[in-house]
Write a protein that holds these residues in place. Structure first.
Motif, mmCIF file in Angstrom:
data_model
loop_
_atom_site.group_PDB
_atom_site.id
_atom_site.type_symbol
_atom_site.label_atom_id
_atom_site.label_comp_id
_atom_site.label_asym_id
_atom_site.label_seq_id
_atom_site.Cartn_x
_atom_site.Cartn_y
_atom_site.Cartn_z
ATOM 1 N N GLU A 201 -1.434 13.317 0.203
ATOM 2 C CA GLU A 201 -1.828 13.173 -1.201
ATOM 3 C C GLU A 201 -2.223 11.758 -1.605
ATOM 4 O O GLU A 201 -2.896 11.579 -2.620
ATOM 5 C CB GLU A 201 -0.672 13.636 -2.101
ATOM 6 C CG GLU A 201 -0.278 15.091 -1.878
ATOM 7 C CD GLU A 201 0.990 15.468 -2.619
ATOM 8 O OE1 GLU A 201 1.569 14.574 -3.285
ATOM 9 O OE2 GLU A 201 1.405 16.642 -2.542
ATOM 10 N N VAL A 202 -1.823 10.757 -0.854
ATOM 11 C CA VAL A 202 -2.050 9.381 -1.282
ATOM 12 C C VAL A 202 -3.545 9.052 -1.321
ATOM 13 O O VAL A 202 -4.322 9.465 -0.454
ATOM 14 C CB VAL A 202 -1.307 8.400 -0.346
ATOM 15 C CG1 VAL A 202 -1.906 8.410 1.054
ATOM 16 C CG2 VAL A 202 -1.323 6.988 -0.938
ATOM 17 N N ALA A 203 -3.926 8.305 -2.351
ATOM 18 C CA ALA A 203 -5.316 7.857 -2.503
ATOM 19 C C ALA A 203 -5.401 6.375 -2.167
ATOM 20 O O ALA A 203 -4.404 5.650 -2.194
ATOM 21 C CB ALA A 203 -5.792 8.099 -3.934
ATOM 22 N N GLU A 204 -6.611 5.935 -1.858
ATOM 23 C CA GLU A 204 -6.796 4.524 -1.506
ATOM 24 C C GLU A 204 -6.364 3.608 -2.637
ATOM 25 O O GLU A 204 -5.814 2.535 -2.408
ATOM 26 C CB GLU A 204 -8.263 4.277 -1.139
ATOM 27 C CG GLU A 204 -8.504 2.909 -0.535
ATOM 28 C CD GLU A 204 -9.861 2.812 0.128
ATOM 29 O OE1 GLU A 204 -10.184 1.731 0.627
ATOM 30 O OE2 GLU A 204 -10.583 3.826 0.147
ATOM 31 N N SER A 205 -6.564 4.045 -3.871
ATOM 32 C CA SER A 205 -6.172 3.230 -5.023
ATOM 33 C C SER A 205 -4.652 3.051 -5.090
ATOM 34 O O SER A 205 -4.160 2.049 -5.611
ATOM 35 C CB SER A 205 -6.667 3.878 -6.323
ATOM 36 O OG SER A 205 -6.158 5.197 -6.454
ATOM 37 N N ASP A 206 -3.910 4.011 -4.546
ATOM 38 C CA ASP A 206 -2.445 3.911 -4.547
ATOM 39 C C ASP A 206 -1.953 2.815 -3.616
ATOM 40 O O ASP A 206 -0.854 2.283 -3.798
ATOM 41 C CB ASP A 206 -1.814 5.244 -4.118
ATOM 42 C CG ASP A 206 -2.161 6.377 -5.061
ATOM 43 O OD1 ASP A 206 -2.260 6.118 -6.279
ATOM 44 O OD2 ASP A 206 -2.333 7.521 -4.583
ATOM 45 N N LEU A 207 -2.754 2.477 -2.621
ATOM 46 C CA LEU A 207 -2.341 1.499 -1.619
ATOM 47 C C LEU A 207 -2.998 0.131 -1.798
ATOM 48 O O LEU A 207 -2.601 -0.839 -1.146
ATOM 49 C CB LEU A 207 -2.669 2.021 -0.208
ATOM 50 C CG LEU A 207 -2.027 3.351 0.192
ATOM 51 C CD1 LEU A 207 -2.567 3.805 1.544
ATOM 52 C CD2 LEU A 207 -0.517 3.215 0.241
ATOM 53 N N SER A 208 -3.987 0.060 -2.662
ATOM 54 C CA SER A 208 -4.775 -1.168 -2.796
ATOM 55 C C SER A 208 -3.955 -2.376 -3.228
ATOM 56 O O SER A 208 -4.296 -3.519 -2.935
ATOM 57 C CB SER A 208 -5.930 -0.953 -3.780
ATOM 58 O OG SER A 208 -5.418 -0.600 -5.063
ATOM 59 N N GLY A 209 -2.848 -2.145 -3.920
ATOM 60 C CA GLY A 209 -2.046 -3.266 -4.398
ATOM 61 C C GLY A 209 -1.161 -3.888 -3.346
ATOM 62 O O GLY A 209 -0.577 -4.955 -3.568
#
Length: 323
Positions: A201-209
């Motif tokens: 389910e994880v999106a790239e935006s969830d990991l960008s930080g």
């Protein structure tokens, strides 16, 4: 006259029967710690004899699935020539006693032990780096990363019961698990976060930080259904996003590489699943190099008979664009 090994078996049998009803309980272990560690068969102090005793006791207790008291691990590390010369880490962990009845994320697997030894053997790779672990399980790798001075440690898992157990383990070891914006976390030398992460389910935006320097994983290549999701997450975490010029290791070092990089320890239980991972990684333009031989860690766990380090492979994952 009985030799030292025979005498040791006799002592273990005697004290187990006298104080523990036939098993080496914590009470028996304390008794042994107090009475059987200072002299050898001739009455003289012997570090080698003490090491033999500690190793035998710990092995017997682990094989019987009983709890080993912290004092035994600490004393073994002090007497063992290899362990005392290198490093001594005491980690308090709540683990599942039966790996076959679910709760696999709450068990301590060989790959996790191997990866932990790797971290402790090469601390300069991880020191001052932001480290992100996938499928963190009980959290042993995170404890070792914190010990060697990682600037930040993010532990993740997609199973809520495993995540809750992991958080409890961090508390047992007095590691900070506050939220990222917490004042306590910013002021603490223990920078460990425990996060829920679903690969599906994880999106790239969830990991960008996060933008970690190093990604880690132990025994996460086991289900062909999960492999595409794992490779997708690795690809997102290994993106540079403007980072450059950083290295993990000294010039000419076998570990020298521009960050980010991933280290995955795995036991190949099913060759088809492993081949599925290597193909998916190649299709995603990821390099998966086997560095098991060149990066063999020191043996910090000689007393754990159930730990077969020879079965574990260590992979170094990088993007093909930056090899």
């Amino acid at each position: 006259m009985a030799d030292a090994e025979q005498l040791l078996h006799l002592k273990l049998a005697f004290f187990a029967g006298k104080a523990g009803g036939g098993s080496i309980t914590p009470h028996v272990q304390n008794f042994l710690l107090e009475n059987c560690t200072n002299t050898n068969v001739d009455g003289r102090q012997s570090s080698t004899y003490a090491t033999t005793i500690f190793k035998r006791i710990i092995s017997e207790v682990e094989l019987s699935s009983d709890v080993v008291i912290d004092g035994l691990y600490e004393e073994f590390a002090q007497h063992d020539d290899v362990s005392s010369r290198l490093i001594s880490v005491v980690a308090r962990l709540s683990c599942s006693s039966n790996m076959l009845e679910g709760d696999t994320g709450c068990s301590l697997w060989p790959s996790s032990l191997f990866l932990s030894e790797f971290i402790l053997s090469y601390p300069k790779i991880f020191s001052t780096k932001c480290c992100f672990e996938l499928g963190s399980g009980v959290g042993l790798v995170g404890i070792c990363l914190n010990y060697v001075g990682a600037s930040k440690v993010i532990l993740t898992d997609g199973d809520t019961s495993t995540l809750n157990n992991m958080k409890e383990n961090m508390e047992l070891n007095n590691l900070c698990i506050e939220q990222e914006d917490s004042k306590v976390l910013k002021e603490s030398k223990n920078k460990v976060e425990c996060k829920y992460l679903s690969w599906e389910e994880v999106a790239e935006s969830d990991l960008s930080g996060y933008q970690p320097d190093i990604i880690l994983g132990a025994d996460i290549i086991y289900d062909p259904v999960c492999v595409p999701h794992l490779v997708r997450v690795l690809s997102m975490l290994l993106k540079r996003d403007g980072r450059g010029g950083e290295t993990n290791g000294k010039s000419g070092d076998e570990f020298e590489t521009e960050s980010p990089v991933a280290y995955i320890a795995t036991v190949v239980r099913n060759i088809e699943t492993f081949n599925c991972f290597t193909k998916a990684a190649a299709d995603a333009k990821l390099s998966a190099a086997n560095i098991t031989s060149s990066a063999a860690p020191s043996n910090f766990l000689p007393y754990m008979l159930s730990y077969d380090r020879s079965s574990v492979q260590l992979l170094k994952i990088t993007t093909l664009s930056y090899n």
